[in-house]
Design a protein around this motif. Structure first.
Motif, PDB file in Angstrom:
ATOM      1  N   ASP A   1      23.512  45.419  35.586  1.00  0.00           N
ATOM      2  CA  ASP A   1      25.031  44.864  35.352  1.00  0.00           C
ATOM      3  C   ASP A   1      25.876  45.241  36.296  1.00  0.00           C
ATOM      4  O   ASP A   1      25.644  46.433  37.120  1.00  0.00           O
ATOM      5  N   PHE A   2      26.893  44.626  36.428  1.00  0.00           N
ATOM      6  CA  PHE A   2      27.985  44.980  37.691  1.00  0.00           C
ATOM      7  C   PHE A   2      29.333  44.709  36.586  1.00  0.00           C
ATOM      8  O   PHE A   2      29.315  43.760  35.652  1.00  0.00           O
ATOM      9  N   ALA A   3      30.443  45.310  36.905  1.00  0.00           N
ATOM     10  CA  ALA A   3      31.854  45.150  36.331  1.00  0.00           C
ATOM     11  C   ALA A   3      32.563  43.974  37.149  1.00  0.00           C
ATOM     12  O   ALA A   3      32.387  44.214  38.418  1.00  0.00           O
ATOM     13  N   LEU A   4      33.095  43.107  36.237  1.00  0.00           N
ATOM     14  CA  LEU A   4      34.354  42.265  36.838  1.00  0.00           C
ATOM     15  C   LEU A   4      35.540  42.613  36.299  1.00  0.00           C
ATOM     16  O   LEU A   4      35.859  42.783  35.150  1.00  0.00           O
ATOM     17  N   TYR A   5      36.373  43.087  37.343  1.00  0.00           N
ATOM     18  CA  TYR A   5      37.869  43.291  36.914  1.00  0.00           C
ATOM     19  C   TYR A   5      38.694  42.285  37.036  1.00  0.00           C
ATOM     20  O   TYR A   5      38.649  41.769  38.004  1.00  0.00           O
ATOM     21  N   GLU A   6      39.401  41.905  35.931  1.00  0.00           N
ATOM     22  CA  GLU A   6      40.206  40.721  35.865  1.00  0.00           C
ATOM     23  C   GLU A   6      41.909  41.287  36.064  1.00  0.00           C
ATOM     24  O   GLU A   6      42.273  42.028  35.577  1.00  0.00           O
ATOM     25  N   PHE A   7      42.526  40.276  36.780  1.00  0.00           N
ATOM     26  CA  PHE A   7      43.960  40.626  36.788  1.00  0.00           C
ATOM     27  C   PHE A   7      44.583  39.209  36.976  1.00  0.00           C
ATOM     28  O   PHE A   7      44.331  37.863  36.954  1.00  0.00           O
ATOM     29  N   ARG A   8      45.826  39.310  36.496  1.00  0.00           N
ATOM     30  CA  ARG A   8      46.810  38.058  36.300  1.00  0.00           C
ATOM     31  C   ARG A   8      47.573  38.114  37.739  1.00  0.00           C
ATOM     32  O   ARG A   8      48.292  39.110  37.665  1.00  0.00           O
ATOM     33  N   MET A   9      47.559  37.185  38.390  1.00  0.00           N
ATOM     34  CA  MET A   9      48.537  37.157  39.628  1.00  0.00           C
ATOM     35  C   MET A   9      49.614  36.100  39.152  1.00  0.00           C
ATOM     36  O   MET A   9      49.401  35.001  38.475  1.00  0.00           O
ATOM     37  N   SER A  10      50.758  36.197  39.896  1.00  0.00           N
ATOM     38  CA  SER A  10      51.730  35.370  39.555  1.00  0.00           C
ATOM     39  C   SER A  10      52.777  35.224  40.923  1.00  0.00           C
ATOM     40  O   SER A  10      53.006  36.349  41.546  1.00  0.00           O
ATOM     41  N   PHE A  11      53.428  34.107  41.165  1.00  0.00           N
ATOM     42  CA  PHE A  11      54.170  34.066  42.294  1.00  0.00           C
ATOM     43  C   PHE A  11      55.183  32.759  41.888  1.00  0.00           C
ATOM     44  O   PHE A  11      54.873  31.812  41.474  1.00  0.00           O
ATOM     45  N   GLY A  12      56.424  33.338  41.401  1.00  0.00           N
ATOM     46  CA  GLY A  12      57.501  32.706  40.908  1.00  0.00           C
ATOM     47  C   GLY A  12      57.055  32.070  39.393  1.00  0.00           C
ATOM     48  O   GLY A  12      56.675  32.878  38.751  1.00  0.00           O
ATOM     49  N   ASP A  13      56.752  30.840  39.148  1.00  0.00           N
ATOM     50  CA  ASP A  13      56.387  30.533  37.906  1.00  0.00           C
ATOM     51  C   ASP A  13      54.949  29.921  37.735  1.00  0.00           C
ATOM     52  O   ASP A  13      54.604  29.450  36.945  1.00  0.00           O
ATOM     53  N   ILE A  14      54.350  30.164  39.020  1.00  0.00           N
ATOM     54  CA  ILE A  14      52.824  29.913  39.143  1.00  0.00           C
ATOM     55  C   ILE A  14      51.961  31.258  38.696  1.00  0.00           C
ATOM     56  O   ILE A  14      52.190  32.310  39.433  1.00  0.00           O
ATOM     57  N   THR A  15      51.053  31.069  37.965  1.00  0.00           N
ATOM     58  CA  THR A  15      50.305  32.028  37.426  1.00  0.00           C
ATOM     59  C   THR A  15      48.622  31.713  37.524  1.00  0.00           C
ATOM     60  O   THR A  15      48.431  30.681  37.058  1.00  0.00           O
TER      61      THR A  15
END
Length: 140
Positions: free
Chosen positions: A51-65
């Protein structure tokens, strides 16, 4: 005309209307979400684990996510490119570790470290405009 031109990160001309320029400046942001484990299908030998880990992130620029999911090795590759090409080492990555990768405290520490790393990168103009970081962040 009420449009202003600027040069984008890939050298293209971008026209901005007054509406695009109104309000607070748009800034790229990053925040950690979850960590998931995936099976290592490309490894024929089981010595390195399955197994390997996947790290999730929420990115945003202005009102785009949008969301991104990255492995440690992808952060490591990005760090090597940014350091060699731009000579501006961002905050260091969490240390590599071969064992205990499912330990909740290690996962949280790594996720927090990756979040610090990304936020350090995106606050540096030379890095946030780099095609390498934009590709890594999957910037729309």
């Amino acid at each position: 005309s009420d449009e202003k031109a600027m040069i984008g990160s890939n050298g293209q001309v971008v026209l901005l209307s007054a509406k695009d320029r109104s309000g607070p400046p748009k800034v790229l942001n990053c925040e950690p979400l979850n960590t998931h484990f995936k099976s290592r299908r490309d490894c024929k030998i089981g010595l390195l684990g399955g197994d390997f880990a996947l790290y999730e992130f929420r990115m945003s620029f202005g009102d785009i996510t949008w969301m991104i999911s990255k492995r440690y090795s992808e952060f490591d590759s990005l760090d090597n490119v940014l350091n060699s090409k731009y000579g501006l080492p961002p905050v260091g990555l969490p240390p590599k570790q071969w064992f205990g990768l499912r330990d909740p405290q290690l996962i949280k520490t790594r996720h927090d470290g990756f979040n610090l790393y990304l936020n350090d990168c995106i606050k540096r103009p030379v890095l946030v405009l780099s095609p390498e970081l934009q590709q890594f962040c999957e910037t729309p």
